[in-house]
Design an enzyme around this catalytic site. Sequence first.
Site, short mmCIF file in Angstrom:
data_model
loop_
_atom_site.label_atom_id
_atom_site.label_comp_id
_atom_site.label_asym_id
_atom_site.label_seq_id
_atom_site.Cartn_x
_atom_site.Cartn_y
_atom_site.Cartn_z
N GLU A 189 1.35 -4.00 3.04
CA GLU A 189 0.55 -2.92 3.66
C GLU A 189 0.28 -1.78 2.67
OE1 GLU A 189 2.43 -0.69 6.80
OE2 GLU A 189 0.51 -0.08 7.65
N LYS A 231 -1.88 -6.27 5.55
CA LYS A 231 -2.12 -5.26 6.59
C LYS A 231 -2.85 -4.12 5.92
CE LYS A 231 0.23 -2.32 9.95
NZ LYS A 231 1.22 -2.33 11.02
P1 13P Z 1 -0.47 2.99 12.86
O1 13P Z 1 -1.20 1.92 13.61
O2 13P Z 1 0.05 4.10 13.71
O3 13P Z 1 -1.20 3.45 11.65
O4 13P Z 1 0.85 2.32 12.29
C1 13P Z 1 0.78 1.08 11.69
C2 13P Z 1 1.87 0.93 10.75
O5 13P Z 1 2.55 -0.06 10.77
C3 13P Z 1 2.11 1.99 9.76
O6 13P Z 1 2.99 1.51 8.78
#
Ligand code: 13P
Length: 344
Positions: A189, A231
Amino acid sequence: MPSREEKLATIKKIFENSKGILAADESIPTAGKRLESIGVPSTPETRQKYREIFLTAPGIENYLSGVIFFDETFRQTINGNRAQAEQSSYDGKTFAKFVESIGIVPGIKVDGGAVDSPEFPGEKITVGLTGLADRLTEYYSLGARFAKWRSVITINESLPTDACLTANAEALAQYSKYCLDAGIVPIIEPEVLLDGTHGIQKSEEVTTKTLQVVFDAFKKINLPLDEIILKTSMVVPGNKSGETMDSTKIAEGTARCLKTAVPENLGGIVFLSGGQTPVQATENLNAIQKLGPYPWPLSFSYARALQGPSLAIWKGEDANIPAAQEVFLKRLKFNCAANRAQAE
Ligand code: 13P
C-alpha cells in the site's frame, strides 16, 4: 515450502463475487482518534467493542472477502454479549478465527508505522522489517493468509523526492519477499496522500511515478507479481486544491495511471478511501469499474469510508449498535454494487 497454489487461491477468494476488504487495522493511536471523535475513551475494551460492531453485523460474509486486522484486534475475542441467536458459535473465538469461520480471509497489518525520515525532510519512511519473518510465521499459524504494509507519500512543491520513493519501494519489496516465503499474500500500500493544494494532474503524475518506482524495486528481486495485491489511492485532487471531486476525471486519471504503471500479471488491485467521503468512495469506485475491463481484478479495501457513518451513529451506546450495523451493511452493499458496474 509454502505453496504457490494456496496464495493464488487466497487472491482468487478475495476478488470473488464482487466482494471487498474491510480495513479494520487502525493502530492503537489511530483507533484512539476515531473513538475520541465520538467522546469514547480508548481502552482495550472499547476498541474490542468497536471492532465487534462491524465483525458481528449479520451477513457481512455476503459482502466481505477479507478483513485486515491490527495485532491487538487479531488476538482479541468475540465477547458475544450482543450476538443473540448465534451467541454460542461466536463466544470466545478470536476475531481472526471468527471471520475465518464465516468464510472471510483474515489478514494482518505488519508494518511498524510511517515515521519522519531523518534522511528526507518532510517525508516519511515505513519501518518494521526487523523480526518480520518470525512475526509472519506466527500470524500464519494463527490463521492470517494475507498481510498489509503501508507507506505514505506526501505531495507538495518539492515532494516526493525520488530517494524517498525508492527507499519506501525497497521496503515494500523486502516485506513482500518475507510474506511470500511465509505463505502469506502481501498487500502493498503506497498511499499517495490526499492532503495538499495539488491538483488532480499532479496527483496522477505522482501516483503513476510512485507505482513505477515500486514495481521497478519488485522487478529487481524478481518477485512473483501474480501472488501480490496492490492497495492504491485513487487519483484525486488535493483536499486544499479548490478542485471539485469529479468522478469521471478521477476514474479516467486512475485508469490511465494503473494501465501505465501496473504490470498486467499483478494478482489484483484494491483501493483505499484516503479521506474521501463514504459516498465519494463508492461513486468513484463505480466510475473506475465502468471504464473496465482491466487486466486485474479490482475492489475496495476501505476503513473510514466503511466505518465512519456507523461510528457516528454508535456514539459508544449499546442501544445504537443495531442502527450502526445497518448503516455499515448498507455501505458494504453499495460498494459491492459499485464493483459490479463492469458487468452491467
Ligand atoms: P482508509 O480507507 O480510511 O483510507 O483506510 C485504508 C487503509 O487501510 C489505510 O491504511
